[in-house]
Every structure is written in C-alpha cells, then in structure tokens.
Design an enzyme around this catalytic site. Structure first.
Site, PDB file in Angstrom:
ATOM      1  CE1 TYR A  26       3.037  -1.682  -1.380  1.00  0.00           C
ATOM      2  CE2 TYR A  26       0.683  -2.190  -1.232  1.00  0.00           C
ATOM      3  CZ  TYR A  26       1.702  -1.290  -1.494  1.00  0.00           C
ATOM      4  OH  TYR A  26       1.407   0.012  -1.842  1.00  0.00           O
ATOM      5  CD  GLU A  48      -0.094   2.782  -6.558  1.00  0.00           C
ATOM      6  OE1 GLU A  48      -1.094   2.394  -7.194  1.00  0.00           O
ATOM      7  OE2 GLU A  48       0.132   2.431  -5.393  1.00  0.00           O
ATOM      8  CD1 TRP A  56      -0.779  -3.671  -4.331  1.00  0.00           C
ATOM      9  CD2 TRP A  56      -0.236  -2.376  -6.065  1.00  0.00           C
ATOM     10  NE1 TRP A  56       0.435  -3.076  -4.066  1.00  0.00           N
ATOM     11  CE2 TRP A  56       0.785  -2.283  -5.112  1.00  0.00           C
ATOM     12  CE3 TRP A  56      -0.125  -1.645  -7.261  1.00  0.00           C
ATOM     13  CZ2 TRP A  56       1.923  -1.493  -5.295  1.00  0.00           C
ATOM     14  CZ3 TRP A  56       1.005  -0.861  -7.444  1.00  0.00           C
ATOM     15  CH2 TRP A  56       2.009  -0.790  -6.471  1.00  0.00           C
TER      16      TRP A  56
END
Length: 199
Positions: A26, A48, A56
């Site tokens: 990512y 998000e 995350w």
C-alpha cells in the site's frame, strides 16, 4: 495467511515499519498517488471511515472482504443497500461490524452521488480544496507529519454540511494523503520524489 514484508533496505516512511506485505505494498504503490477516479475516491473514503479508532493495517487486511461486501465500492450500488442488506453486513465476520460505520457508508454513498450530480464528478469537487494539484510537503521524519490541515478542516466541514458521516478532520486528512491530494512521504522515502512528479 501471514504476509511477510519485503526483505530490502529501501528507505520508507516511518509509519510503514513493522507492517506486513499488504502494508508495504500500500505504501509503495498507492499512498500519495493522485487519484482521479470516483470509484477509487469512494473506496478510500469508506475505508478511512471504517478505520476510525483502529489501525490502517486492520482495514487493509479486510479490504478484499469490503470490496466483495460493498459491491466493489460502486457508489450507485451501495446507495441502494436495503435494511436487510445492512443487517447482513453486520453479520459478516470479514468486516468491522460497527453499526454506525456501516450505516454511514450507505448514507455516504447517497451523499457521494449528490456531489456527482452537482459537480459532474466527486473528483472535480474534492480537488478544488487543494487548488487542483497535490500539496507537496517536505517532512523530515514521522513526527513532523500532521494529523489535520487547513484544507482537511475545510473539506471535512463541507462534507458534513452535505450530510456525510465519519468525515472528521483527521479522517479526511488521511483520505487526502491516501488519494495523493497531499504528498506526505518523508523526504528520505523513495516514494517522495516519485509521487511529487505525478502532480
């Protein structure tokens, strides 16, 4: 299945250390790359929001489950999710089963479509908040990187006014980082200059 991080000595942002292969991938291929596709904007916006209060890495590990459960993040389809569909999502062990977040995702899909109707695309709407091009920051280390900005406050406030949920200043700043509206790679990171030239 555990994903091993890459075995290299490439300089990266401080936040990626200790993550698994999905985390590194990512960072190396998505984070900070300017996004101009509405479906991708919607995916990042929803993910998000799901991350709020969590790591995350947790969201990335469930990302494929979200793509399957949320119609590959096609907002026109998510906006049509019924109460029965929402109830099934709350039973899906592959998701973060937070009632408020899942209801917010469906609500946000409807708000997202309203923006497309007004501005022709969400992309046209959202990039106005940074003057149409990525903000280029030059942070030396992880502790320099802010959690919010003037632009994220303005965008957050406007989204809330339009009915969006889970779009606070910090969530929106993370969204702006993710979709490349701001280049927050540390200057020592190999992706800083790569993303800078994408502007």
């Amino acid at each position: 299945m555990k994903h091993a991080p890459p075995n290299d000595n490439v300089p990266r942002c401080g936040w990626v250390k200790g993550g698994n292969a999905l985390y590194y991938d990512y960072h190396d291929n998505e984070w900070g790359v300017p996004v101009h596709d509405d479906q991708r904007h919607f995916e990042f916006l929803i993910l998000e929001g799901m991350q709020a209060g969590l790591s995350w890495a947790t969201v990335l590990n469930k990302r494929e489950n979200y793509r399957r459960a949320f119609a590959n993040f096609i907002p026109q389809q998510v906006a049509l999710f019924s109460d029965k569909k929402i109830a099934s999502l709350l039973q899906n062990a592959g998701l973060i089963r937070n009632r408020l977040k899942i209801h917010a995702a469906v609500n946000n899909a409807r708000c997202f479509l309203n923006i497309i109707e007004e501005f022709d695309s969400f992309d046209a709407y959202v990039w106005r908040f940074v003057g149409g091009k990525p903000i280029q920051n030059h942070w030396q280390c992880l502790t320099d990187v802010p959690a919010i900005s003037r632009e994220s406050k303005a965008l957050s406030a406007d989204l809330k006014k339009r009915g969006f949920k889970f779009v606070g200043d910090t969530i929106i700043y993370a969204h702006m980082q993710g979709v490349g509206m701001v280049n927050d790679h540390e200057v020592r990171c190999f992706r800083h200059q790569q993303c800078a030239v994408m502007a």
